[in-house]
Design an enzyme around this catalytic site. Sequence first.
Site, short mmCIF file in Angstrom:
data_model
loop_
_atom_site.label_atom_id
_atom_site.label_comp_id
_atom_site.label_asym_id
_atom_site.label_seq_id
_atom_site.Cartn_x
_atom_site.Cartn_y
_atom_site.Cartn_z
N GLU A 1 6.22 5.48 3.21
CA GLU A 1 6.31 4.62 2.03
C GLU A 1 6.37 3.18 2.52
O GLU A 1 7.13 2.84 3.41
CB GLU A 1 7.55 5.00 1.21
CG GLU A 1 7.90 4.07 0.07
CD GLU A 1 6.76 3.76 -0.90
OE1 GLU A 1 6.12 4.70 -1.41
OE2 GLU A 1 6.50 2.58 -1.13
N ILE A 2 5.58 2.33 1.88
CA ILE A 2 5.47 0.94 2.35
C ILE A 2 6.57 0.04 1.79
O ILE A 2 6.96 -0.94 2.43
CB ILE A 2 4.07 0.38 2.04
CG1 ILE A 2 3.78 -0.86 2.87
CG2 ILE A 2 3.90 0.11 0.55
CD1 ILE A 2 2.32 -1.28 2.85
N ASN B 1 2.90 1.41 6.58
CA ASN B 1 1.65 1.26 5.86
C ASN B 1 0.73 2.36 6.37
O ASN B 1 0.22 2.31 7.49
CB ASN B 1 1.04 -0.11 6.15
CG ASN B 1 -0.27 -0.30 5.41
OD1 ASN B 1 -0.87 0.65 4.92
ND2 ASN B 1 -0.73 -1.53 5.35
N SER B 2 0.53 3.36 5.53
CA SER B 2 -0.21 4.54 6.00
C SER B 2 -1.70 4.24 6.17
O SER B 2 -2.43 5.07 6.71
CB SER B 2 -0.01 5.69 5.04
OG SER B 2 -0.51 5.29 3.79
N THR C 1 7.15 15.03 -8.47
CA THR C 1 7.33 13.61 -8.13
C THR C 1 7.68 12.79 -9.36
O THR C 1 7.41 13.18 -10.50
CB THR C 1 6.08 12.99 -7.47
OG1 THR C 1 5.03 12.88 -8.43
CG2 THR C 1 5.61 13.79 -6.27
N GLU C 2 8.22 11.64 -9.10
CA GLU C 2 8.66 10.74 -10.16
C GLU C 2 7.45 10.31 -11.01
O GLU C 2 7.52 10.27 -12.22
CB GLU C 2 9.37 9.53 -9.54
CG GLU C 2 10.77 9.86 -8.98
CD GLU C 2 10.82 10.81 -7.77
OE1 GLU C 2 9.79 11.02 -7.08
OE2 GLU C 2 11.91 11.37 -7.53
N GLU C 3 6.34 10.04 -10.33
CA GLU C 3 5.14 9.62 -11.05
C GLU C 3 4.58 10.79 -11.87
O GLU C 3 4.17 10.62 -13.02
CB GLU C 3 4.10 9.11 -10.05
CG GLU C 3 3.00 8.27 -10.63
CD GLU C 3 3.47 6.97 -11.29
OE1 GLU C 3 4.47 6.38 -10.84
OE2 GLU C 3 2.81 6.56 -12.27
N ASP D 1 -1.85 4.65 -5.88
CA ASP D 1 -2.19 3.45 -6.66
C ASP D 1 -3.70 3.44 -6.92
O ASP D 1 -4.49 3.60 -5.99
CB ASP D 1 -1.77 2.19 -5.90
CG ASP D 1 -0.25 2.08 -5.79
OD1 ASP D 1 0.46 2.56 -6.70
OD2 ASP D 1 0.24 1.53 -4.78
N GLY E 1 2.50 7.64 0.82
CA GLY E 1 2.92 6.88 -0.37
C GLY E 1 3.86 7.74 -1.19
O GLY E 1 3.66 7.99 -2.37
N1 SAM Z 1 3.62 9.78 -4.65
C1 SAM Z 1 4.69 9.21 -5.44
C2 SAM Z 1 4.83 9.92 -6.77
O1 SAM Z 1 3.94 10.73 -7.08
O2 SAM Z 1 5.80 9.67 -7.46
C3 SAM Z 1 4.52 7.70 -5.64
C4 SAM Z 1 3.32 7.27 -6.44
S1 SAM Z 1 3.21 5.48 -6.61
C5 SAM Z 1 2.09 5.25 -7.90
C6 SAM Z 1 2.31 5.01 -5.17
C7 SAM Z 1 3.21 4.74 -3.97
O3 SAM Z 1 2.44 4.50 -2.80
C8 SAM Z 1 4.11 3.55 -4.16
O4 SAM Z 1 5.45 3.93 -3.91
C9 SAM Z 1 3.60 2.55 -3.13
O5 SAM Z 1 4.60 1.68 -2.63
C10 SAM Z 1 3.06 3.46 -2.07
N2 SAM Z 1 2.01 2.87 -1.22
C11 SAM Z 1 0.95 2.15 -1.63
N3 SAM Z 1 0.18 1.79 -0.59
C12 SAM Z 1 0.78 2.30 0.52
C13 SAM Z 1 0.47 2.25 1.90
N4 SAM Z 1 -0.61 1.63 2.35
N5 SAM Z 1 1.29 2.89 2.76
C14 SAM Z 1 2.39 3.54 2.32
N6 SAM Z 1 2.73 3.62 1.02
C15 SAM Z 1 1.95 2.99 0.13
#
Ligand code: SAM
Length: 224
Positions: A56-57, A97-98, A198-200, A120, A33
Amino acid sequence: SDHALSYPLSPDAIDWAALYPTSPSTPEFADVGCGFGGLLIALAPLFPDTPMLGMEIRVQVSQYVQDRIAALRATAAANPQSAPPGAYQNVSIVRANSMKFMPNYFPKHSLSALFFLFPDPHFKARKHKARIISPTLLAEYAYILKPGGIVYTITDVRDLHEWMKAHLEAFPLFEPASEEDLRAEGKGPILDAVYSSTEEGKKVERNQGDKWLACFRRIEVARI
Ligand code: SAM
């Protein structure tokens, strides 16, 4: 939704040369993700010989990261003063989708680091099964990690932190790794990037939120 995604049958079925043109191999670091890719882009120049992969999904987000990496590679190649010519060849991304088929991407015992940064939270109890840390998924993570490999988790949501920590503590193939021990082992630059690349993570900083870190080591033999 991920209904349009297709999955490799095994890591052997993946064209690693398309992801890492100058030295094809399976990855050693995986960012689950990865969002906009800040972690891997911070780590790539620090560990130029370590192949790393983001998952990333979201379609647009994964495309953005792919474009970002292509631009960094092109800049490095065109402008050797800015970065060595081979810079960023070790970082790549897949849209995936991880929560499905992680072992189709990563061979057994191949990863030395697995990152879950600001995942998330899925606050509601009925949504907890959508969380990225669960007993079933931990068995997959233990399979793809090398003994000694590290799982890094960080979140600004305390309840999610407690959840991830409790599940990792309960799983017999992981033991807690303190921030102090990891820094003493030379993993300080990784931890610094986990906290704030990271952005978050930057958003949480802007909002002066808390950050809860929990790291675990994949051990050789299960605790009984
Ligand atoms: N790790 C990054 C950061 O710290 O900036 C992103 C955090 S963001 C809150 C969560 C990310 O996980 C989102 O970009 C979302 O699309 C991705 N994500 C959620 N479920 C996922 C999955 N099953 N497989 C891959 N990516 C997923």
